[in-house]
Design a protein around this motif. Structure first.
Motif, PDB file in Angstrom:
ATOM      1  N   PHE A  76      -7.215  -2.909  11.147  1.00 13.20           N
ATOM      2  CA  PHE A  76      -6.235  -3.515  10.247  1.00 13.20           C
ATOM      3  C   PHE A  76      -6.916  -4.515   9.332  1.00 13.20           C
ATOM      4  CE2 PHE A  76      -3.081  -1.705  12.972  1.00 13.20           C
ATOM      5  CZ  PHE A  76      -3.594  -1.838  14.248  1.00 13.20           C
ATOM      6  N   TYR A 126      -5.736  -7.869   7.056  1.00 18.92           N
ATOM      7  CA  TYR A 126      -4.704  -8.839   6.748  1.00 18.92           C
ATOM      8  C   TYR A 126      -5.205  -9.739   5.629  1.00 18.92           C
ATOM      9  CZ  TYR A 126      -2.156  -7.743  11.057  1.00 18.92           C
ATOM     10  OH  TYR A 126      -1.440  -7.115  12.040  1.00 18.92           O
ATOM     11  N   GLN A 154      -4.590 -13.552   4.014  1.00 15.87           N
ATOM     12  CA  GLN A 154      -4.023 -14.843   4.360  1.00 15.87           C
ATOM     13  C   GLN A 154      -4.304 -15.836   3.249  1.00 15.87           C
ATOM     14  OE1 GLN A 154      -5.367 -16.693   8.079  1.00 15.87           O
ATOM     15  NE2 GLN A 154      -3.398 -17.710   8.308  1.00 15.87           N
ATOM     16  N   SER A 177       0.760 -17.588   6.649  1.00 15.80           N
ATOM     17  CA  SER A 177       0.446 -16.715   7.784  1.00 15.80           C
ATOM     18  C   SER A 177      -0.188 -15.410   7.288  1.00 15.80           C
ATOM     19  CB  SER A 177       1.720 -16.419   8.578  1.00 15.80           C
ATOM     20  OG  SER A 177       2.649 -15.708   7.779  1.00 15.80           O
ATOM     21  N   PRO A 178      -0.873 -14.697   8.185  1.00 19.16           N
ATOM     22  CA  PRO A 178      -1.495 -13.418   7.775  1.00 19.16           C
ATOM     23  C   PRO A 178      -0.440 -12.380   7.399  1.00 19.16           C
ATOM     24  CG  PRO A 178      -2.471 -14.244   9.814  1.00 19.16           C
ATOM     25  CD  PRO A 178      -1.256 -15.069   9.552  1.00 19.16           C
ATOM     26  N   LEU A 196      -0.073  -8.240   6.704  1.00 20.89           N
ATOM     27  CA  LEU A 196      -0.727  -6.937   6.867  1.00 20.89           C
ATOM     28  C   LEU A 196      -0.756  -6.199   5.530  1.00 20.89           C
ATOM     29  CD1 LEU A 196      -1.855  -4.772   8.860  1.00 20.89           C
ATOM     30  CD2 LEU A 196       0.484  -3.907   9.018  1.00 20.89           C
ATOM     31  N   LEU A 238      -8.699 -10.992   6.683  1.00 11.62           N
ATOM     32  CA  LEU A 238      -9.017 -10.887   8.105  1.00 11.62           C
ATOM     33  C   LEU A 238      -9.074  -9.418   8.513  1.00 11.62           C
ATOM     34  CD1 LEU A 238      -6.418 -13.527   9.352  1.00 11.62           C
ATOM     35  CD2 LEU A 238      -8.876 -13.876   9.249  1.00 11.62           C
ATOM     36  N   ILE A 278      -4.852  -7.239  19.539  1.00  9.92           N
ATOM     37  CA  ILE A 278      -5.933  -6.989  18.595  1.00  9.92           C
ATOM     38  C   ILE A 278      -6.827  -8.218  18.523  1.00  9.92           C
ATOM     39  CG2 ILE A 278      -4.641  -5.291  17.254  1.00  9.92           C
ATOM     40  CD1 ILE A 278      -4.012  -7.352  15.201  1.00  9.92           C
ATOM     41  N   PHE A 309      -9.211 -10.506  16.041  1.00 10.44           N
ATOM     42  CA  PHE A 309      -9.421 -10.819  14.632  1.00 10.44           C
ATOM     43  C   PHE A 309     -10.848 -11.276  14.392  1.00 10.44           C
ATOM     44  CE2 PHE A 309      -5.286 -10.706  12.620  1.00 10.44           C
ATOM     45  CZ  PHE A 309      -4.425 -10.719  13.698  1.00 10.44           C
ATOM     46  N   GLY A 310     -11.392 -10.885  13.232  1.00 14.75           N
ATOM     47  CA  GLY A 310     -12.580 -11.538  12.740  1.00 14.75           C
ATOM     48  C   GLY A 310     -12.221 -12.889  12.161  1.00 14.75           C
ATOM     49  N   LYS A 311     -13.237 -13.666  11.809  1.00 10.02           N
ATOM     50  CA  LYS A 311     -12.995 -15.011  11.288  1.00 10.02           C
ATOM     51  C   LYS A 311     -12.563 -14.990   9.832  1.00 10.02           C
ATOM     52  CE  LYS A 311     -15.945 -17.475  14.500  1.00 10.02           C
ATOM     53  NZ  LYS A 311     -17.092 -18.398  14.687  1.00 10.02           N
TER      54      LYS A 311
END
Lengths: 118, 111
Positions: B34, B36, B38, B43-44, B46, B88, B99, B101-103
């Motif tokens: 996925f 996202y 932000q 908020s994130p 999609l 993200l 899931i 998340f990457g940074k």
């Protein structure tokens, strides 16, 4: 429109004073998540519910607890907030996708609650 | 430790150009990926999901997945200043309902 709602959007609490954040959803999703996100960091999963089954992350402090009284609502309780708990708290949901005919893992986030601890 | 890695940026791209965002993941059996977006203080949101090798296009966005290389990317065509945000990458791992998340990569579109 179907959505994820969080209240309040901004919360100020005093050091050590319990606080409750709420989340509701109209998506009828069976999984709900609580994340903590600090500045310039990835969202950190605190816990999630699959229906009523509670799943705690191993590194979630005991200071954080959650309740899910029904499909639509989920609460995050912080029993004794410390300065390090100041963050954005994000609620998300996931569930079955009519498009794909099976469980879809896309997560949809609410707007978040910004918690300040004084 | 299952990980999702992204370059933190900032990635600066001129308006109208193609922005390319990259992500690698460590769990070989991951099946769902996925992206996202932000905005600061929000908020994130999609923007893309991808499950099969190859490309998936949605408007100006194209997600690319290469499971053999454990690599997923997001291309943004005709970049606009409103695309400036943190992106993200997220990967579903194992059989859990969660899931990782990457940074995130900060993208800055230059007017």
């Amino acid at each position: 429109d179907a959505m994820v709602i969080q209240n309040p959007r901004y919360q100020v609490t005093q050091f050590g004073k319990p606080v409750t954040l709420s989340c509701s959803q109209t998506l009828n999703h069976n999984v709900m998540y609580w994340y903590q996100q600090k500045s310039s960091q990835a969202p950190k999963l605190l816990f999630h519910y699959y229906d009523k089954d509670f799943n705690n992350e191993a590194d979630t402090p005991d200071n954080f607890q959650s309740r899910r009284p029904n499909t639509s609502f989920c609460f995050l309780d912080i029993r004794s907030p410390g300065l390090g708990d100041a963050a954005m708290y994000l609620c998300a949901t996931s569930g079955h996708s009519l498009d794909r005919g099976k469980f879809a893992y896309e997560q949809y986030f609410g707007p978040g609650t910004r918690l300040t601890v004084t | 430790q299952k990980e999702v890695e992204q370059n933190s940026g900032p990635l600066s791209v001129p308006e109208g150009a193609i922005a390319s965002l990259n992500c690698t993941y460590s769990d070989r059996v991951s099946q769902s990926f996925f992206w996202y977006r932000q905005y600061s203080g929000k908020s994130p949101e999609l923007i893309m999901s991808i499950y099969s090798n190859g490309d998936k296009e949605d408007g100006r966005f194209t997600a690319q997945l290469n499971k053999a290389s454990q690599y997923v990317s997001l291309l943004i065509r005709d970049s606009q200043p409103s695309d400036s945000a943190t992106y993200l990458c997220a990967v579903k791992v194992g059989r859990d309902d969660k899931i990782i998340f990457g940074k995130g990569t900060r993208l800055h579109i230059l007017p």
